[in-house]
Design an enzyme around this catalytic site. Structure first.
Site, short mmCIF file in Angstrom:
data_model
loop_
_atom_site.label_atom_id
_atom_site.label_comp_id
_atom_site.label_asym_id
_atom_site.label_seq_id
_atom_site.Cartn_x
_atom_site.Cartn_y
_atom_site.Cartn_z
N ASP A 172 -1.27 1.50 -4.96
CA ASP A 172 -2.02 -0.08 -5.06
C ASP A 172 -3.61 0.85 -5.57
OD1 ASP A 172 -2.31 1.14 -2.50
OD2 ASP A 172 -3.61 -1.19 -2.45
N SER A 175 0.86 -1.46 0.00
CA SER A 175 -0.05 -0.18 -0.28
C SER A 175 1.19 1.17 0.49
CB SER A 175 -0.96 -0.09 1.26
OG SER A 175 -2.28 0.99 1.05
N ASP A 227 -5.87 2.55 -3.90
CA ASP A 227 -7.02 2.51 -3.43
C ASP A 227 -7.24 3.62 -2.59
OD1 ASP A 227 -4.91 1.66 -1.55
OD2 ASP A 227 -6.07 0.08 -0.88
N ASP A 276 -2.26 6.26 -4.02
CA ASP A 276 -0.77 5.81 -3.66
C ASP A 276 -0.71 4.33 -4.64
OD1 ASP A 276 -3.37 4.26 -3.29
OD2 ASP A 276 -2.89 3.42 -1.29
#
Length: 460
Positions: free
Chosen positions: A252, A106, A254, A250
């Site tokens: 990833d 993340s 999300d 970010d």
């Protein structure tokens, strides 16, 4: 750095010794435990698992390790390659797979990586299921497939395109309004998979853009968490250019942060507030966010005549509460948008489409839209404790001390005052209490935090 094993997966820094860091051995053990868990949950069934990764330098290595381990368990793997967390979540449902694994740490720096585990709905595992996997790892009780029963491998690199197709098929996305608005935006994708997912979405919406760090090399040019202090370059670009807004995600994809046309942060807490305002203008619904999210979501929800509900911190807890209340919009105040009509997970790609729909229909500048929402200010602090202090007992003392106030104990202790709140949570990995405060000014939020720290120390 200790390897962090939790109910949601395994996380650590690459390299070092097994069980101390995230090494190939740890990745294989965790993938095998997940494979056994999924197989036991679906006996006498050909098991299929979707996998995908962000652009981290260690991602390809971990992808091959995890994929081969799953195949060794007799599991059939669909590999989305470079992808996003919400994309992999959606592909689990799309392929009617039995689970999924996302290789991403993340917002953590590039030396980190993780295996995040999904159930058959493309949602993060429940605490109960996560505990089962941890027990399997502890016993290391694995059984691998014989040669004729090894799992198959299939690459599916059109997942992001399919994800965008599904977003644009939603009735709530006002494609024509966005296309006619002639927006120009700046994008900071921190050299990860936002660079191969946000621009294709904007192309479909006739939005002009300038890219900043959109090559998925995994070399993060700054701290990858999309916070104000890490987004100085895109803010300066916007101040000195002619942009309607900035988009930062970010690694990833999300979490979504918006920068206004003047280079000022829209506010990570206010991504969800603005999107919820838009969704509630189209449909009646209650809303949900975690206890550490801004009160502004409650204010906007009540403006639309609906009810707001808090959930414990953690995406799985927010999703559970949203299902319980049949909430059509919710999420987390860190820029995480959850819109269950598409899928029950945080999704920055969807968040961009919803935010642009809202901005296009409002026909106002991004800063003007921000000014329509109540302003709250947060302060985030922590209290370092000695190991002999019982954090649970200390939090009970805090709860008792503030018993005359509006107190919520579903996740630590949250105290709601008339114009501000304090949320105290214990860390699962170190002897500290995290203290989040929100008030009507930054000065007051900081003061409230210091007052609470002093009170807690007096209770020790």
């Amino acid at each position: 750095m200790s390897l962090i094993k939790s109910i949601s997966g395994i996380r650590g820094t690459i390299g070092g010794r097994p069980a101390d860091n995230l090494t190939p051995i740890d990745a294989v053990l965790f993938a095998a435990a997940y494979g056994r868990f999924i197989s036991e949950k679906n006996p006498n069934t050909p098991i299929q698992v979707v996998i995908g990764r962000d652009a981290r330098l260690s991602g390809d290595m971990l992808n091959r390790l995890v994929t081969a381990t799953l195949q060794g368990m007799g599991i059939h793997v669909i590999d989305c390659g470079l992808s996003t967390t919400p994309t992999v979540e959606m592909m689990v449902s799309h392929f009617e797979a039995h689970g999924g694994i996302i290789l991403t740490a993340s917002h953590n720096p590039k030396q980190w990586n993780a295996l995040k585990l999904l159930n058959e709905n493309g949602e993060f595992l429940s605490a109960e299921d996560g505990e089962k996997i941890l027990k399997i790892i502890e016993k290391q009780d694995f059984e691998f497939a014989e040669v004729n029963d090894l799992g198959s491998y299939k690459a599916f690199y059109d997942a992001i395109t399919l994800h965008i197709d599904k977003i644009l098929a939603l009735d709530i996305i006002n494609i024509s309004a966005i296309q006619n608005a002639n927006f120009k935006v700046a994008i900071d994708a921190v050299n990860s998979t936002g660079g191969i997912s946000i621009p294709p979405l904007l192309d479909r919406l006739n939005v002009k853009y300038e890219k900043l760090y959109c090559e998925p090399t995994g070399h993060f040019p700054h701290n990858p968490e999309p916070l104000k202090e890490n987004l100085t370059e895109i803010s300066e670009l916007i101040k000195n250019g002619d942009f309607d807004l900035g988009i930062a995600v970010d690694p990833d994809v999300d979490r979504l942060a918006i920068i206004s046309e003047n280079g000022e942060m829209f506010g990570e807490e206010y991504t969800l507030v603005a999107v919820a305002d838009y969704v509630l203008s189209k449909t009646k619904s209650d809303t949900v966010s975690n206890l550490s999210s801004s009160r502004a979501l409650r204010d906007v929800t009540e403006k639309h005549g609906q009810n707001y509900y808090p959930a414990a911190v953690g995406e799985v807890n927010v999703v559970t509460k949203m299902k319980e209340k049949n909430a059509k919009i919710g999420g987390e105040g860190n820029g995480g948008i959850i819109f269950p009509e598409l899928h029950a997970g945080r999704d920055a790609i969807l968040g961009v489409a919803l935010f642009l729909s809202h901005l296009a229909e409002k026909n106002m500048k991004t800063s003007e839209l921000r000014a329509t929402y109540p302003s709250y200010f947060m302060s985030k602090n922590k209290i370092q404790l000695t190991p002999e202090v019982s954090v649970d007992e200390l939090l009970k003392k805090v709860e008792k001390h503030y018993a005359s106030e509006d107190v919520n104990t579903i996740d630590g202790v949250k105290i709601d005052f008339e114009k501000e709140w304090v949320h105290l949570r214990k860390s699962n990995t170190e002897p500290i209490i995290r203290i989040y405060t929100e008030s009507y000014s930054q000065k007051r939020a900081d003061e409230l935090a210091q007052e609470m720290i002093k009170n807690v120390r007096n209770l020790i």
